[in-house]
Write a protein that holds these residues in place. Structure first.
Motif, short mmCIF file in Angstrom:
data_model
loop_
_atom_site.label_atom_id
_atom_site.label_comp_id
_atom_site.label_asym_id
_atom_site.label_seq_id
_atom_site.Cartn_x
_atom_site.Cartn_y
_atom_site.Cartn_z
N ASP A 10 3.73 0.59 -7.77
CA ASP A 10 4.38 1.60 -6.71
C ASP A 10 5.29 1.58 -7.41
OD1 ASP A 10 5.56 2.07 -4.48
OD2 ASP A 10 4.01 2.20 -3.50
N ASP A 13 8.59 0.23 -5.12
CA ASP A 13 8.75 -1.38 -5.19
C ASP A 13 8.84 -1.73 -6.19
OD1 ASP A 13 6.94 -1.68 -2.97
OD2 ASP A 13 4.49 -2.49 -3.80
N TRP A 14 8.82 -0.73 -7.42
CA TRP A 14 8.84 -1.44 -8.81
C TRP A 14 10.53 -1.43 -9.26
CZ3 TRP A 14 8.24 -4.67 -13.11
CH2 TRP A 14 6.41 -5.02 -12.88
N ARG A 17 12.87 -3.62 -7.29
CA ARG A 17 13.35 -5.02 -8.77
C ARG A 17 13.55 -5.04 -9.05
NH1 ARG A 17 5.89 -5.90 -8.98
NH2 ARG A 17 6.02 -6.16 -7.32
N THR A 38 -0.08 4.78 -1.74
CA THR A 38 -1.26 3.90 -2.24
C THR A 38 -0.91 2.41 -1.25
OG1 THR A 38 0.77 2.68 -1.48
CG2 THR A 38 0.83 3.61 -4.15
N HIS A 40 0.10 1.28 1.21
CA HIS A 40 1.78 1.40 2.53
C HIS A 40 1.76 2.80 2.78
CE1 HIS A 40 -0.19 -2.64 2.49
NE2 HIS A 40 0.99 -3.14 1.16
#
Length: 135
Positions: A10, A13-14, A17, A38, A40
């Motif tokens: 996703d 998310d990346w 990070r 995804t 979510h």
């Protein structure tokens, strides 16, 4: 040396990070699918492009190039460019180019929209903002 990597997963998310690690890039190409899901979330370029660019903005180094692209017919060029510019709020940038698909290869008008911008002053991170007394 040129540093590159490939990550699957996703994008939001990346991007989170990478931001937490303090990563910065000289070139970011943003060319999402028109729609994806995804476990979510759901992403629609027409609805969520600005959110995607706002997550990319903290990763842009000074003098970086951002190439924002979209191939969704329902997302008109004016709205696409407005979403990109609104998401870069707090970032000093200049437009380098805007273009679509080549008339040699594709029927016109093309659905492809591309906007290239150069980052003059990147978005300040929270630590930088506090040190400078800005928000």
């Amino acid at each position: 040396a040129l540093k590159s990597d490939f990550a699957a997963g996703d994008v939001f998310d990346w991007l989170g990070r990478l931001r937490k690690r303090g990563e910065q890039f000289d070139l970011l190409v943003v060319d999402p699918p028109g729609f994806s899901t995804t476990h979510h979330t759901r992403f629609s370029a027409e609805r969520d492009y600005a959110r995607l660019i706002s997550c990319v903005a903290p990763l842009l180094a000074p003098n970086a190039l951002l190439l924002a692209m979209c191939n969704v017919e329902q997302l008109r060029r004016e709205k696409f460019e407005a979403q990109v510019e609104a998401a870069l709020q707090g970032v000093a940038f200049s437009r380098v180019a805007q273009f679509g698909a080549s008339a040699i290869d594709f029927a016109q008008p093309s659905r492809l929209k591309c906007l290239a911008v150069e980052i003059v002053r990147p978005l300040l991170g929270m630590a930088q903002s506090k040190a400078l007394g800005t928000r």
